[in-house]
Scaffold this motif. Structure first.
Motif, PDB file in Angstrom:
ATOM      1  N   ALA A   1       0.906  -1.037  -0.156  1.00 18.06           N
ATOM      2  CA  ALA A   1       0.126  -0.194   0.022  1.00 18.06           C
ATOM      3  C   ALA A   1       0.754   1.192  -0.166  1.00 18.06           C
ATOM      4  O   ALA A   1       1.766   1.102   0.713  1.00 18.06           O
ATOM      5  CB  ALA A   1      -0.898  -0.053   1.240  1.00 18.06           C
ATOM      6  N   PRO A   2       0.664   2.364  -0.767  1.00 24.32           N
ATOM      7  CA  PRO A   2      -0.373   2.377  -1.650  1.00 24.32           C
ATOM      8  C   PRO A   2      -0.492   1.355  -2.532  1.00 24.32           C
ATOM      9  O   PRO A   2       0.704   0.900  -2.938  1.00 24.32           O
ATOM     10  CB  PRO A   2      -0.170   3.979  -2.475  1.00 24.32           C
ATOM     11  N   LYS A   3      -1.600   1.083  -2.997  1.00 23.93           N
ATOM     12  CA  LYS A   3      -2.012  -0.111  -3.976  1.00 23.93           C
ATOM     13  C   LYS A   3      -1.305  -0.076  -5.230  1.00 23.93           C
ATOM     14  O   LYS A   3      -1.654  -1.201  -5.823  1.00 23.93           O
ATOM     15  CB  LYS A   3      -3.392  -0.343  -3.944  1.00 23.93           C
ATOM     16  N   ASP A   4      -0.771   1.158  -5.824  1.00 30.54           N
ATOM     17  CA  ASP A   4      -0.078   1.024  -7.149  1.00 30.54           C
ATOM     18  C   ASP A   4       1.254   0.555  -7.231  1.00 30.54           C
ATOM     19  O   ASP A   4       1.916   0.557  -8.206  1.00 30.54           O
ATOM     20  CB  ASP A   4      -0.089   2.690  -7.392  1.00 30.54           C
ATOM     21  N   TYR A   5       1.698   0.097  -6.057  1.00 36.59           N
ATOM     22  CA  TYR A   5       3.102  -0.475  -5.933  1.00 36.59           C
ATOM     23  C   TYR A   5       3.031  -1.927  -5.320  1.00 36.59           C
ATOM     24  O   TYR A   5       2.288  -2.133  -4.532  1.00 36.59           O
ATOM     25  CB  TYR A   5       3.914   0.479  -5.267  1.00 36.59           C
ATOM     26  N   ARG A   6       4.279  -2.595  -5.868  1.00 37.67           N
ATOM     27  CA  ARG A   6       4.444  -3.687  -4.853  1.00 37.67           C
ATOM     28  C   ARG A   6       5.844  -4.151  -5.027  1.00 37.67           C
ATOM     29  O   ARG A   6       6.736  -3.741  -5.875  1.00 37.67           O
ATOM     30  CB  ARG A   6       3.574  -4.973  -5.407  1.00 37.67           C
TER      31      ARG A   6
ATOM     32  N   ARG B   1      12.440  -5.952  -5.712  1.00 39.82           N
ATOM     33  CA  ARG B   1      12.237  -5.104  -7.204  1.00 39.82           C
ATOM     34  C   ARG B   1      11.007  -4.363  -6.732  1.00 39.82           C
ATOM     35  O   ARG B   1       9.750  -5.109  -6.301  1.00 39.82           O
ATOM     36  CB  ARG B   1      11.953  -5.800  -8.242  1.00 39.82           C
ATOM     37  N   LEU B   2      11.076  -3.224  -6.748  1.00 42.36           N
ATOM     38  CA  LEU B   2       9.719  -2.169  -6.525  1.00 42.36           C
ATOM     39  C   LEU B   2       9.358  -1.918  -8.008  1.00 42.36           C
ATOM     40  O   LEU B   2       9.847  -1.360  -9.027  1.00 42.36           O
ATOM     41  CB  LEU B   2      10.157  -1.015  -5.954  1.00 42.36           C
ATOM     42  N   VAL B   3       7.875  -2.385  -8.028  1.00 43.90           N
ATOM     43  CA  VAL B   3       7.181  -2.293  -9.324  1.00 43.90           C
ATOM     44  C   VAL B   3       5.851  -1.506  -9.250  1.00 43.90           C
ATOM     45  O   VAL B   3       5.074  -1.423  -8.217  1.00 43.90           O
ATOM     46  CB  VAL B   3       6.750  -3.693  -9.672  1.00 43.90           C
ATOM     47  N   HIS B   4       5.799  -0.395 -10.240  1.00 41.51           N
ATOM     48  CA  HIS B   4       4.584   0.345 -10.146  1.00 41.51           C
ATOM     49  C   HIS B   4       3.575  -0.538 -11.121  1.00 41.51           C
ATOM     50  O   HIS B   4       3.777  -0.818 -12.370  1.00 41.51           O
ATOM     51  CB  HIS B   4       5.151   1.602 -11.147  1.00 41.51           C
ATOM     52  N   ILE B   5       2.272  -0.914 -10.320  1.00 44.00           N
ATOM     53  CA  ILE B   5       1.537  -2.067 -10.799  1.00 44.00           C
ATOM     54  C   ILE B   5       0.902  -1.463 -12.235  1.00 44.00           C
ATOM     55  O   ILE B   5       0.888  -2.402 -13.248  1.00 44.00           O
ATOM     56  CB  ILE B   5       0.719  -2.602  -9.741  1.00 44.00           C
ATOM     57  N   PRO B   6       0.390  -0.419 -12.232  1.00 42.98           N
ATOM     58  CA  PRO B   6      -0.317  -0.004 -13.538  1.00 42.98           C
ATOM     59  C   PRO B   6       0.475  -0.176 -14.844  1.00 42.98           C
ATOM     60  O   PRO B   6      -0.240  -0.616 -16.004  1.00 42.98           O
ATOM     61  CB  PRO B   6      -0.662   1.544 -13.223  1.00 42.98           C
ATOM     62  N   ASP B   7       1.573   0.080 -14.793  1.00 44.28           N
ATOM     63  CA  ASP B   7       2.362  -0.098 -15.962  1.00 44.28           C
ATOM     64  C   ASP B   7       3.384  -1.289 -16.037  1.00 44.28           C
ATOM     65  O   ASP B   7       3.895  -1.542 -16.903  1.00 44.28           O
ATOM     66  CB  ASP B   7       3.105   1.301 -16.497  1.00 44.28           C
ATOM     67  N   GLY B   8       3.473  -1.824 -14.766  1.00 42.74           N
ATOM     68  CA  GLY B   8       4.301  -2.913 -14.596  1.00 42.74           C
ATOM     69  C   GLY B   8       5.737  -2.649 -14.503  1.00 42.74           C
ATOM     70  O   GLY B   8       6.751  -3.217 -14.814  1.00 42.74           O
TER      71      GLY B   8
END
Ligand code: CU
Length: 133
Positions: free
Chosen positions: A26-31, A50-57
């Motif tokens: 959380a925030p939910k856009d990252y994992r 690895r830190l990933v921005h989920i909307p664009d991978g």
């Protein structure tokens, strides 16, 4: 020494294969994602995430790891922890190294917080690290 450790980690990766368990941030856009299979119990070692921005991978470079916690919560031993500190950014884009020394084999939880450019709130997440004997 660092190079040797990485070589060792690479050999371990080849021996044990990839064990990757991801938990949403959380925030939910990252994992955060665990990269590779890092270590043995009782040894000082590096865990790479690895830190990933989920909307664009896309991997997120230039984040700053601000908090790290490493404990055996996933194995029902939340009271057992190991020292953990962030190292410099790892070689691949969006990856970050944490140095730690797990005291026993089993499932450890690596809990992280990071400051990400353009985000007001810290990004938080965790990964489960299966430490082999
Ligand atoms: Cu334990």
């Amino acid at each position: 020494m660092r190079t040797l450790r990485h070589l060792f980690a690479a050999v371990l990766t080849a021996s044990f294969g990839l064990v990757t368990t991801n938990v949403f941030a959380a925030p939910k856009d990252y994992r955060f994602e665990l990269v590779g299979q890092p270590m043995m119990a009782g040894k000082s070692t590096h865990v790479t995430v690895r830190l990933v921005h989920i909307p664009d991978g896309k991997p997120v470079s230039d984040a700053e790891i601000t908090e790290v916690k490493f404990d055996m919560g996933p194995a029902g031993m939340a009271g057992m922890s190991a020292p953990a500190k962030p190292m410099m950014s790892a070689k691949d884009p969006g990856t970050y190294m944490i140095e730690t020394q797990p005291s026993m084999a089993g499932n450890w939880g690596l809990t992280l917080a990071a400051k990400v450019k353009g985000e007001a709130e810290p990004v938080r997440g965790s990964v489960v690290v299966a430490v082999p004997k």
